[in-house]
Write a protein that holds these residues in place. Sequence first.
Motif: not given
Length: 120
Positions: A5-6, A61, A67-71
């Motif tokens: 998940k982001e 990480e 490696s997560p999706k980052k916003t």
Amino acid sequence: MRQGKEITLYGDGSTRRDYTYTDDIVDGVIAGIDYKDSMFKVINLGNNETVELLELVETIEKSCGISPKKTFAPAQLGDVSQTWANVTKARKLFNYQSEYSLSKGLSEFVDWFTWKNSQK
């Protein structure tokens, strides 16, 4: 993060916090309980070192191999750029010292988390 998940980071990721491993807090609480010179003292417990939010995410990480999706979102109203515990009094009164760096604490957590999830 593990589920892909982001994750949302508030601000630009430069805020700094004093992340403290649970065992260090437990050791400090026990030392406070054992402290007999006064029943009424306010004493900070913590790591006494700040870590930037982006460094925390990068260390997670590396520890987890993901490696997560980052916003990035706007900083939250009232948030401060840096906080940390001054442990000078705890060190003086009952020799308190954090034993876990961020990477060591996360490594311990990942080991526990991996074991815990293997028990399901």
